[in-house]
Design a protein around this motif. Structure first.
Motif, mmCIF file in Angstrom:
data_model
loop_
_atom_site.group_PDB
_atom_site.id
_atom_site.type_symbol
_atom_site.label_atom_id
_atom_site.label_comp_id
_atom_site.label_asym_id
_atom_site.label_seq_id
_atom_site.Cartn_x
_atom_site.Cartn_y
_atom_site.Cartn_z
ATOM 1 N N THR A 90 0.862 -1.185 0.000
ATOM 2 C CA THR A 90 0.000 0.000 0.000
ATOM 3 C C THR A 90 0.900 1.237 0.000
ATOM 4 O O THR A 90 2.083 1.145 0.329
ATOM 5 C CB THR A 90 -0.909 0.065 1.245
ATOM 6 O OG1 THR A 90 -0.085 0.064 2.419
ATOM 7 C CG2 THR A 90 -1.868 -1.110 1.293
ATOM 8 N N CYS A 97 -5.318 4.790 3.834
ATOM 9 C CA CYS A 97 -4.187 4.326 4.640
ATOM 10 C C CYS A 97 -4.068 5.136 5.933
ATOM 11 O O CYS A 97 -3.750 4.599 6.988
ATOM 12 C CB CYS A 97 -2.890 4.433 3.845
ATOM 13 S SG CYS A 97 -2.719 3.158 2.585
ATOM 14 N N GLU A 102 -6.272 0.474 5.217
ATOM 15 C CA GLU A 102 -5.341 0.233 4.119
ATOM 16 C C GLU A 102 -5.892 -0.802 3.138
ATOM 17 O O GLU A 102 -5.439 -0.869 1.996
ATOM 18 C CB GLU A 102 -3.973 -0.211 4.653
ATOM 19 C CG GLU A 102 -3.984 -1.545 5.377
ATOM 20 C CD GLU A 102 -2.601 -1.914 5.904
ATOM 21 O OE1 GLU A 102 -1.652 -1.140 5.701
ATOM 22 O OE2 GLU A 102 -2.484 -2.983 6.527
ATOM 23 N N CYS A 105 -6.852 1.040 0.129
ATOM 24 C CA CYS A 105 -5.836 1.957 -0.418
ATOM 25 C C CYS A 105 -6.036 2.176 -1.916
ATOM 26 O O CYS A 105 -6.230 1.232 -2.679
ATOM 27 C CB CYS A 105 -4.437 1.386 -0.168
ATOM 28 S SG CYS A 105 -3.126 2.378 -0.934
#
Ligand SMILES: [Zn+2]
Ligand SMILES: [Zn+2]
Length: 330
Positions: A90, A97, A102, A105
């Motif tokens: 990521t 994030c 995440e 992402c």
């Protein structure tokens, strides 16, 4: 190294001889022992997920040993056994994030999709996204934990404290999540393909108190349902089985279209949501709880050159539990 390579979508993978990949400064080189087979692999091969790197080595439930670590890798060392899951990288800076999401992402890279995966003798992985594996599991038993287990676990979390839980599609994920749900004191209703008595018996063995076909109504209203099968028509079916306030969680990365349904089956604060990917925290949390349950995975092993057969058996639903490609001994 030997690898099963996908050169184009809607074609079978083919055995290829590739150079052993070189890890970058943040990456590790992993000698692959085993790699679990996921329904997502089918969606990539079949063209339902439209943007894979090509040619591509599939496979995102990698169990292997770190052979070499790049200079910036911290916390993972040569000789260590690790798991490499679907979330491969990521950016660490986007709004997702920065807010502990995440899994969403904007620039995420996924193992066996954007990055080469584990149907090969070696793979490289970003050291920050490798997961330590509990010692209680051998390579074969550990592999299915890495996607079927931990994305299933994320889906289970999305059901909150639902007591009566329906699982639609009783494959690799459901056979693991049934055990976790029972450990948490939930009651499990398992829905299989209609008439699949063998899988229904398997579900009951693992702790489901009721098992039936996907067109059956549950024995009593459910507080939540997780749909693992890629069949959109199951969404209204599951909604009809929900108690007020209940949630339907769609756990797969691809699903056929959801047919129109009357508003009254959603009324009563019922909801429908999807679960996308995983965070590293999901992985760590699940791998901590799995040995406590303890989750026992049922696996069927295939050799690397049987990779296409492994995918086909997942497609047909003929696997009891999880399919795992075994590449090399530890
Ligand atoms: Zn997967
Ligand atoms: Zn990001």
């Amino acid at each position: 190294m030997r690898a099963m390579l996908l050169r184009a979508q809607r074609e079978p993978m083919a055995m290829a001889d590739l150079p052993v990949p070189a890890p970058g400064p943040d990456e590790v080189l992993v000698r692959v022992h085993a790699c679990g087979v996921c329904r997502t692999d089918l969606h990539i091969v079949d063209g339902e997920l439209t943007e894979p790197k090509l040619p591509l080595v599939l496979g995102h439930m990698i169990v292997g040993t770190v052979e070499q670590a790049g200079e910036r890798v911290d916390g993972v060392v040569a000789g260590q056994r690790v798991g490499v899951p679907w979330l491969g990288w990521t950016d660490g800076v986007c709004r997702y994030c920065r807010s502990d999401r995440e899994n969403l992402c904007d620039r995420a890279e996924f193992t066996g999709y954007d990055r080469d995966g584990g149907y090969a003798e070696y793979a490289v992985a970003d050291g920050r996204f490798c997961l330590p594996l509990p010692e209680d599991y051998d390579d074969l038993q550990a592999a299915p934990l890495l996607c079927a287990g931990l994305i299933g676990f994320r889906a289970l979390r999305m059901t909150g404290d639902a007591e009566r839980l329906g699982l639609y599609g009783f494959g690799s994920s459901a056979h693991i999540i049934t055990q976790v749900a029972r450990f948490q004191g939930r009651r499990v209703f398992a829905f299989t393909r209609p008439g699949d008595a063998e899988t229904q018996a398997f579900a009951r063995e693992l702790g489901a108190e009721w098992a039936g076909g996907s067109s059956d109504l549950p024995p009593e209203p459910m507080d939540a349902a997780i749909i693992f099968a890629p069949a959109g028509e199951l969404v209204p079916v599951a909604l009809r089985g929900l108690a007020k306030g209940g949630t339907v969680v769609c756990a797969g990365i691809h699903m056929s279209d959801i047919p129109a349904f009357p508003y009254d089956i959603l009324w009563g604060e019922r909801s429908v949501r999807s679960v996308a990917n995983l965070t590293r925290q999901d992985g760590m949390d699940f791998l901590e709880i799995a040995p406590k349950v303890p989750v026992r995975t049922h696996v069927e092993a295939f050799s690397l050159d049987q990779g296409n057969e492994a995918l086909d058996s997942v497609r047909k639903g003929s696997i009891k539990g999880s399919a795992v490609v075994v590449i090399g001994a530890e």
